[in-house]
Design a protein around this motif. Structure first.
Motif, PDB file in Angstrom:
ATOM      1  N   LYS A 104      16.444  -7.891   4.779  1.00 24.87           N
ATOM      2  CA  LYS A 104      15.402  -8.415   5.647  1.00 24.87           C
ATOM      3  C   LYS A 104      14.262  -7.429   5.835  1.00 24.87           C
ATOM      4  N   GLU A 105      14.474  -6.199   5.358  1.00 21.64           N
ATOM      5  CA  GLU A 105      13.466  -5.164   5.570  1.00 21.64           C
ATOM      6  C   GLU A 105      12.369  -5.247   4.522  1.00 21.64           C
ATOM      7  N   ARG A 106      11.126  -5.066   4.976  1.00 21.26           N
ATOM      8  CA  ARG A 106      10.017  -5.036   4.032  1.00 21.26           C
ATOM      9  C   ARG A 106       9.216  -3.770   4.268  1.00 21.26           C
ATOM     10  N   GLN A 107       8.870  -3.093   3.188  1.00 20.91           N
ATOM     11  CA  GLN A 107       8.000  -1.941   3.346  1.00 20.91           C
ATOM     12  C   GLN A 107       6.865  -2.012   2.329  1.00 20.91           C
ATOM     13  N   GLN A 108       5.776  -1.379   2.711  1.00 23.10           N
ATOM     14  CA  GLN A 108       4.589  -1.430   1.876  1.00 23.10           C
ATOM     15  C   GLN A 108       4.338  -0.046   1.281  1.00 23.10           C
ATOM     16  N   LEU A 109       4.122   0.011  -0.038  1.00 24.29           N
ATOM     17  CA  LEU A 109       3.875   1.274  -0.719  1.00 24.29           C
ATOM     18  C   LEU A 109       2.514   1.208  -1.395  1.00 24.29           C
ATOM     19  N   THR A 114      11.062  -7.984  -9.423  1.00 26.64           N
ATOM     20  CA  THR A 114      11.461  -6.838 -10.249  1.00 26.64           C
ATOM     21  C   THR A 114      12.014  -5.724  -9.356  1.00 26.64           C
ATOM     22  N   PRO A 115      13.127  -5.075  -9.760  1.00 25.09           N
ATOM     23  CA  PRO A 115      13.666  -3.977  -8.951  1.00 25.09           C
ATOM     24  C   PRO A 115      12.660  -2.822  -8.867  1.00 25.09           C
ATOM     25  N   VAL A 116      12.557  -2.251  -7.671  1.00 22.41           N
ATOM     26  CA  VAL A 116      11.672  -1.110  -7.477  1.00 22.41           C
ATOM     27  C   VAL A 116      12.558   0.100  -7.193  1.00 22.41           C
ATOM     28  N   VAL A 117      12.390   1.181  -7.977  1.00 22.40           N
ATOM     29  CA  VAL A 117      13.200   2.376  -7.759  1.00 22.40           C
ATOM     30  C   VAL A 117      12.299   3.580  -7.568  1.00 22.40           C
ATOM     31  N   ALA A 118      12.798   4.572  -6.817  1.00 20.32           N
ATOM     32  CA  ALA A 118      12.056   5.820  -6.662  1.00 20.32           C
ATOM     33  C   ALA A 118      12.351   6.701  -7.868  1.00 20.32           C
ATOM     34  N   SER A 119      11.462   7.657  -8.129  1.00 22.41           N
ATOM     35  CA  SER A 119      11.638   8.458  -9.344  1.00 22.41           C
ATOM     36  C   SER A 119      12.896   9.318  -9.279  1.00 22.41           C
ATOM     37  N   TYR A 132     -13.239  -8.513  -9.662  1.00 23.07           N
ATOM     38  CA  TYR A 132     -11.860  -8.574 -10.135  1.00 23.07           C
ATOM     39  C   TYR A 132     -11.036  -7.637  -9.266  1.00 23.07           C
ATOM     40  N   PRO A 133     -10.448  -8.172  -8.171  1.00 23.84           N
ATOM     41  CA  PRO A 133      -9.863  -7.326  -7.128  1.00 23.84           C
ATOM     42  C   PRO A 133      -8.694  -6.490  -7.640  1.00 23.84           C
ATOM     43  N   PRO A 134      -8.690  -5.203  -7.316  1.00 25.95           N
ATOM     44  CA  PRO A 134      -7.567  -4.343  -7.689  1.00 25.95           C
ATOM     45  C   PRO A 134      -6.414  -4.495  -6.699  1.00 25.95           C
ATOM     46  N   VAL A 135      -5.191  -4.329  -7.217  1.00 22.60           N
ATOM     47  CA  VAL A 135      -4.020  -4.342  -6.355  1.00 22.60           C
ATOM     48  C   VAL A 135      -3.945  -2.986  -5.664  1.00 22.60           C
ATOM     49  N   GLU A 136      -3.811  -3.011  -4.340  1.00 24.13           N
ATOM     50  CA  GLU A 136      -3.807  -1.763  -3.579  1.00 24.13           C
ATOM     51  C   GLU A 136      -2.432  -1.289  -3.186  1.00 24.13           C
ATOM     52  N   SER A 137      -1.572  -2.255  -2.883  1.00 24.25           N
ATOM     53  CA  SER A 137      -0.239  -1.820  -2.480  1.00 24.25           C
ATOM     54  C   SER A 137       0.777  -2.876  -2.871  1.00 24.25           C
ATOM     55  N   ARG A 159      11.318  -4.710 -16.443  1.00 25.62           N
ATOM     56  CA  ARG A 159      12.679  -4.476 -15.969  1.00 25.62           C
ATOM     57  C   ARG A 159      12.702  -3.725 -14.643  1.00 25.62           C
ATOM     58  N   GLU A 160      11.797  -2.760 -14.489  1.00 25.54           N
ATOM     59  CA  GLU A 160      11.759  -2.066 -13.204  1.00 25.54           C
ATOM     60  C   GLU A 160      10.394  -1.409 -12.960  1.00 25.54           C
ATOM     61  N   ILE A 161      10.159  -1.151 -11.671  1.00 24.36           N
ATOM     62  CA  ILE A 161       8.943  -0.453 -11.284  1.00 24.36           C
ATOM     63  C   ILE A 161       9.379   0.870 -10.670  1.00 24.36           C
ATOM     64  N   VAL A 162       8.850   1.972 -11.213  1.00 19.62           N
ATOM     65  CA  VAL A 162       9.242   3.289 -10.700  1.00 19.62           C
ATOM     66  C   VAL A 162       8.104   3.834  -9.846  1.00 19.62           C
ATOM     67  N   VAL A 163       8.409   4.250  -8.606  1.00 20.33           N
ATOM     68  CA  VAL A 163       7.382   4.839  -7.743  1.00 20.33           C
ATOM     69  C   VAL A 163       7.753   6.284  -7.437  1.00 20.33           C
ATOM     70  N   ARG A 164       6.724   7.097  -7.179  1.00 20.41           N
ATOM     71  CA  ARG A 164       6.970   8.496  -6.825  1.00 20.41           C
ATOM     72  C   ARG A 164       7.878   8.570  -5.619  1.00 20.41           C
ATOM     73  N   SER A 165       8.814   9.534  -5.640  1.00 17.42           N
ATOM     74  CA  SER A 165       9.816   9.542  -4.575  1.00 17.42           C
ATOM     75  C   SER A 165       9.230   9.979  -3.235  1.00 17.42           C
ATOM     76  N   ASP A 166       8.057  10.643  -3.271  1.00 19.75           N
ATOM     77  CA  ASP A 166       7.503  11.092  -1.989  1.00 19.75           C
ATOM     78  C   ASP A 166       6.474  10.103  -1.430  1.00 19.75           C
ATOM     79  N   ALA A 167       6.388   8.909  -2.019  1.00 20.45           N
ATOM     80  CA  ALA A 167       5.395   7.927  -1.565  1.00 20.45           C
ATOM     81  C   ALA A 167       5.674   7.536  -0.117  1.00 20.45           C
ATOM     82  N   ALA A 168       4.621   7.515   0.682  1.00 23.43           N
ATOM     83  CA  ALA A 168       4.781   7.179   2.088  1.00 23.43           C
ATOM     84  C   ALA A 168       4.879   5.670   2.251  1.00 23.43           C
TER      85      ALA A 168
END
Lengths: 426, 426
Positions: free
Chosen positions: B60-65, B24-29, B48-53, B76-85
Motif C-alpha cells: 500500500k506504500e507509495r514513494q516518489q523518486l 516493472t520491478p524497481v531495485v536500488a543499485s 514534449y514533456p520530460p518525465v521528472e519522477s 525487466r527492471e529499473i535500477v535507481v541509485r541507492s542514495d536517491a531521496a
C-alpha cells in the motif's frame, strides 16, 4: 445556482412545497423508466414460472431483493449525479483496460441473454395468435433496428412507457382470483428454502432478472444525461426508490397471481399461452390476448433499449465513437456491435423447436451469475473518496451491497455444484 | 524525429510504451527491492514533456523518486541509485506536474487535429540522453491489445493469417502537441499550441465534443476557450447544454459570452435557465445586447419572434448603392447573413429589399429606389415555425423579415436557424 435558493437550502430546505414538487418532476424519469424496462420478457416469464412451479414459496425472496435493488440502484444514481460520468467510463478510468475488457464481455453476454429473451418473448406472444416464429422474430429484429437507427425511437418511447402500465392488470386480476391472503402473508414473511438445483436456479433467476447488470449502467447514464445536480439529488433518489418499489410490487403480483391459479391447477408452464392463464380470473377467455399484448410490448421496448445501450457503454469505455447520429464510417465498432447483438439474439430464437419459456429463464440466471462482477467494481468505485468525496457509501449500504454480492456468488457456486451433481447422477 | 544513430550507442534514442514500463520491478543499485513502477510524473511546460519522477509502489506504500536517480532501465527492471531521496507523493500534485497513469492514461482527451474526442490507450515515450519524454499518445486498437497483454499473440496470429493486414502497421499515434487533456485540474496543463488550436476547431465540432464530454470536462474545455470561441461554440450546442454550462461559470464571464452570441441564440439559452439566474445574467449584460435579448425572450422559442435576430442591414430608398455597401461593411460583424438588405422609410416601415447581387451588379452611384424589389413575404413575431419555413421555401428567401402590426421591421429569421429547427422537429 440562484443565491436565494442556495440560502434556502442551506437553512434547512425551506423551499415552498410547490418548488419541491416541481424539482421532483424535473428530475423524475430515469428511475421509473429503468424500472419499467426491468419487467421485460425475462422478468414476466421468470416471475410466472416462480409462481407456477413453487406457488408462494419464493415470495419471501422479494423483500430482500427489493432492499438490495434499492441499494444498488441508489448507488448507480448517486455515482451518476456526483461524478457526472457513466459507469463504463468510471470503470475504464479507474481500473484500466483489462478489467474494462472483462466487464464488457460480462455485460455483452448478459445482455445478449436478455436480447434472446426479448425475442423469445416476441415469438411466444405472437404464437398465441398463430404467427410463426420465422416470421415474427425477423420482423421484430428488422423493426427494432430501423426504429432505433432512423432516429424515431424517442418519439415512440412514450408509447412504450404508457403501454407498460399493462402490468397493472396483474394486481387487478389478483383481486379476482381471491388468493388465500393469510397464506400469502405467511409465505412473504417466512423464508422457505428447497435444496434442489432447480429452486436455487429459480432464485438466482429472480435476483438476476430484478437486479439485472444492464440496469446499473443504464440508470447511471440516464441520470448523467439528464444533468441532475448534486443539490437536487434527493429528488432523484425518490424517483429511484419509487421505481424499485413499483417493479417489485408488479413482480409480487405476478408471482401470487400465478401461484393462485397455475400452481393450484398444477399447470407446468411451457408456453406463453399457459402463463396467460394467470390472467383468466380477470379477463376470462381474453386473458391470452391481454397477456400477449403486454409481453409483446415489454419485449419490444427492452429489445429497443438493450442492444443500443450495450453498444454505447462498450464504445464509451474503449473510446470508440458512438451514437446513431454518426455515419457508419465514423462509428464502425458501434454499428457492428449494435447490429450483431440484435442479429445473434434473433438467430438464436430461430433455432427450431426451442423451448422459448425455458430460454427466457436461463437468460435471467446468466444475468444473476454475472451480477456480482459488476457489483464488486461498483462498490470499489463508490467507496473511493477521490471519486465520491463525502458521497461515498455509508456502512449500511456497504453491508447490503457486499452481502448481495457474496450471496450471489454463494448461490452461483451452489448452482454449479448441484448442476454437476445432477449431471453425474443422471 | 531522431531516427539517425546517436554517437553514444548506450544512449541510443529509442521509443517505448508506457504499458511496457508500468509494473516493472524497481531495485536500488545495492540490490534492495523497492517495489514496482506505478506511475510517472511529467512536467508539462514543454512541448514534449520530460518525465521528472517515478512513483514506486510496494503493497500500500507509495514513494516518489526523482527520474535523475534512474541508472538503468530495461523492460525487466529499473535500477535507481541507492542514495536517491524518496518522498511521499504529494496529495495534490504541483501545478504543471501530471501523474500520467492517474490523469492521462485511460482518460478522454481532445484530438485537436481531427477535432474529436479520443481515449488514451497508451503513451509513447522517447528516451534520449537518459531523459524520457512524452512523444505520442496511442489511441488505436493496437494500444488496447497491448494493454491487455495480448500483443505478441495477436500479432503472431494475424501475421500468420494475413501478413499484409493493415492492423500490423496501424499504430494510431497522435503527437502530444496535438492533444488536449481535460481531466488534469484546470489551470494546470497549459499547452500554448494546443490552446491556440482549440480556438481553430470549427465551432460545430467544438460543440459536438462538448456534448460528448462529461460534466466536469465540459467546464474545463469551456474555461480554456476565449470568449469569442466560447460564444461561437455555444451557438452550435443545444440550448440546454449551453444553459447548463453557463450556470456554472462566473456570471460576468457568462454575460460576456452571451453578449458575443447572436441575440436569438443567446435568448434561446437564457430561456432554458431558471428565472433568477436568467435575470441575473441579463442584468450583467451590456445595455443594448440585454435589451435585444429581453425582447426576444418574450416570444415562444419556436415562433418567428423567438427565432429572429434583431440585427439586420437597413437602408433608405433615397440612399445609393455605395451607402448600402458602407452599411453592410459596418454591420457585417454582428449581422449573421447580409444577403438581403432591407429598405425602410423614415418611420421604420418596411418598403422593400435589395439583394447583395443587385448591389454588386449596380453602379455605386445608383439610388436604391431603382433597385427596389417588393418584399414577397413577411411574418409576424407570433407566427409559428411552419409559417416562417413556408415563406422561406416558397419565395427562396435567405432571410425572412419579421414585422409588427404596423408593418415596421423588427428583425429577420435567417435560413440557417429555420433549417436547424426544421431538422430538429423531425
Amino acid at each position: 445556482m440562484p443565491a436565494e435558493q442556495a440560502a434556502a437550502e442551506a437553512e434547512g430546505r425551506r423551499l415552498p412545497w410547490w418548488r419541491n414538487i416541481l424539482l421532483f418532476l424535473a428530475v423524475l424519469g430515469p428511475g421509473l423508466i429503468t424500472a419499467s424496462v426491468d419487467n421485460d420478457a425475462g422478468g414476466i416469464t421468470t416471475y410466472s414460472l416462480a409462481g407456477s412451479r413453487y406457488g408462494y414459496d419464493l415470495l419471501w425472496t422479494l423483500i430482500p431483493i427489493t432492499v438490495a435493488l434499492i441499494v444498488v440502484q441508489e448507488m448507480s444514481a448517486r455515482m451518476g449525479v456526483v461524478t457526472g460520468k457513466g459507469l463504463a467510463d468510471l470503470i475504464r478510468e479507474n481500473f484500466g483496460v483489462k478489467v474494462t475488457f472483462w466487464i464488457s464481455v460480462a455485460l455483452i453476454v448478459a445482455n445478449l441473454g436478455n436480447v434472446i429473451a426479448e425475442f423469445a418473448g416476441v415469438a411466444a406472444s405472437l404464437q398465441i395468435f398463430g404467427v410463426p416464429v420465422w416470421l415474427s422474430v425477423p420482423a421484430a429484429a428488422v423493426g427494432v433496428w430501423l426504429l432505433v437507427l432512423k432516429g424515431s425511437y424517442r418519439s415512440v418511447e412514450k408509447f412504450f412507457l404508457v403501454a407498460s402500465a399493462f402490468y397493472l392488470v396483474y394486481p387487478v386480476s389478483l383481486a379476482f382470483s381471491k388468493p388465500d391472503w393469510m397464506e400469502v402473508a405467511r409465505a412473504t414473511a417466512l423464508p422457505r428454502f428447497h435444496a434442489d438445483s432447480q429452486y436455487v436456479g429459480m432464485l438466482i433467476g429472480m435476483v438476476g432478472t430484478t437486479i439485472a447488470p444492464w440496469m446499473q449502467f443504464y440508470l447511471q447514464s440516464a441520470v448523467v444525461e439528464k444533468g441532475i445536480k448534486v443539490e437536487h439529488y434527493r429528488f432523484s433518489r425518490m424517483d429511484v426508490i419509487a421505481g424499485c418499489i413499483v417493479t417489485d410490487l408488479v413482480a409480487f403480483a405476478i408471482v401470487v397471481a400465478c401461484g393462485a391459479t397455475l400452481y393450484k391447477a398444477g399447470v407446468q408452464v411451457e408456453t406463453a399461452g399457459q402463463a396467460a392463464l394467470a390472467l383468466e380470473p380477470l379477463a376470462g377467455r381474453y386473458a391470452s390476448w391481454l397477456f400477449s399484448f403486454g409481453l409483446l410490448n415489454a419485449s419490444f421496448f427492452a429489445a429497443a433499449i438493450l442492444p443500443l445501450s450495450t453498444a454505447y457503454y462498450v464504445c464509451e469505455a474503449f473510446g470508440w465513437e458512438s451514437g446513431v447520429d454518426k455515419k457508419y464510417g465514423e462509428a464502425r465498432q458501434f454499428y457492428w456491435l449494435y447490429t450483431s447483438i440484435l442479429v445473434v439474439g434473433a438467430l438464436v430464437v430461430l433455432w427450431p423447436n426451442l423451448p422459448l419459456v425455458r430460454i427466457m429463464l436461463v437468460s435471467q440466471i446468466v444475468n444473476g451469475v454475472l451480477l456480482p462482477f459488476i457489483l464488486v467494481f461498483m462498490l470499489l468505485l463508490i467507496n473511493r473518496t477521490k471519486i465520491m468525496g463525502e458521497w461515498r457509501n455509508g456502512r449500511f449500504f456497504n453491508a447490503v451491497a457486499w452481502g448481495t454480492t457474496f450471496i450471489m456468488i454463494g448461490l452461483t457456486a451452489w448452482l454449479v455444484v448441484s448442476g454437476i451433481r445432477d449431471l453425474v447422477a443422471s | 524525429m531522431p531516427e539517425t544513430t546517436a554517437p553514444d550507442t548506450r544512449n541510443d534514442p529509442r521509443f517505448l510504451f508506457f504499458s511496457e514500463l508500468l509494473g516493472t520491478p524497481v531495485v536500488a543499485s545495492d540490490g534492495r527491492r523497492l517495489g514496482r513502477l506505478s506511475d510517472l510524473v511529467a512536467a508539462t511546460g514543454e512541448p514534449y514533456p520530460p518525465v521528472e519522477s517515478l512513483v514506486v509502489r510496494r503493497g500500500k506504500e507509495r514513494q516518489q523518486l526523482p527520474w535523475s536517480a534512474v541508472e538503468k532501465m530495461s523492460r525487466r527492471e529499473i535500477v535507481v541509485r541507492s542514495d536517491a531521496a524518496a518522498a511521499e507523493p504529494p496529495a495534490t500534485p504541483l501545478p504543471d506536474r501530471i501523474p500520467l497513469a492517474e490523469e492521462i492514461l485511460d482518460r478522454q482527451i481532445v484530438d485537436v487535429h481531427d477535432a474529436k474526442l479520443v481515449r488514451v490507450n497508451d503513451l509513447h515515450f522517447l528516451e534520449v540522453n537518459r531523459q524520457l519524454r512524452i512523444a505520442h499518445v496511442d489511441v488505436g486498437f493496437r494500444g488496447l491489445v497491448r494493454r491487455l497483454g495480448w500483443e505478441p499473440l495477436v500479432d503472431r496470429t494475424i501475421s500468420a493469417v494475413r501478413p499484409s493486414a493493415p492492423y500490423l502497421k496501424s499504430d494510431q499515434l497522435l503527437s502530444w502537441k496535438l492533444v488536449q487533456p481535460l481531466d488534469a485540474a484546470p489551470g494546470r496543463v497549459r499547452l500554448e499550441v494546443a490552446q491556440r488550436m482549440l480556438a481553430e476547431i470549427h465551432p460545430a465540432d467544438l460543440a459536438e465534443i462538448m456534448e460528448e464530454l462529461d460534466r466536469d470536462q465540459r467546464q474545463v474545455l469551456l474555461g480554456r476557450l476565449d470568449v469569442e470561441t466560447a460564444a461561437d461554440a455555444l451557438e452550435e450546442a443545444s440550448p440546454e447544454l449551453a444553459a447548463q454550462l453557463l450556470e456554472e461559470v462566473p456570471p460576468e464571464r457568462a454575460a460576456d459570452i452571451l453578449e458575443e452570441m447572436q441575440p436569438d441564440e443567446a435568448a434561446d439559452v437564457l430561456s432554458e435557465l431558471p428565472g433568477e439566474t436568467r435575470a441575473e445574467l441579463v442584468e450583467a449584460m451590456e445595455r443594448p445586447e440585454a435589451r435585444e435579448v429581453q425582447e426576444l425572450l418574450s416570444y415562444p422559442n419556436d415562433s418567428a419572434g423567438g427565432l429572429m435576430t434583431p440585427d439586420r442591414v437597413e437602408v433608405r430608398a433615397e440612399q445609393t448603392v455605395a451607402d448600402a455597401f458602407a452599411e453592410v461593411r459596418r454591420l457585417a460583424e454582428e449581422v449573421p447573413l447580409v444577403y438581403e438588405v432591407f429598405v425602410v422609410d423614415a418611420a421604420g416601415l418596411l418598403k422593400g429589399l435589395v439583394t447583395l447581387k443587385d448591389l454588386i451588379l449596380a453602379e455605386p452611384t445608383t439610388p436604391i429606389s431603382q433597385l427596389l424589389r417588393e418584399v414577397p413575404a413577411t411574418v409576424r413575431a407570433e407566427d409559428g415555425l411552419r409559417d416562417v419555413a413556408r415563406a422561406a421555401a416558397k419565395y427562396n428567401l435567405i432571410s425572412v423579415p419579421v414585422v409588427d402590426d404596423l408593418g415596421a421591421l423588427r428583425g429577420m429569421v435567417t435560413v440557417d436557424d429555420i433549417l436547424a429547427e426544421v431538422v430538429d422537429a423531425r
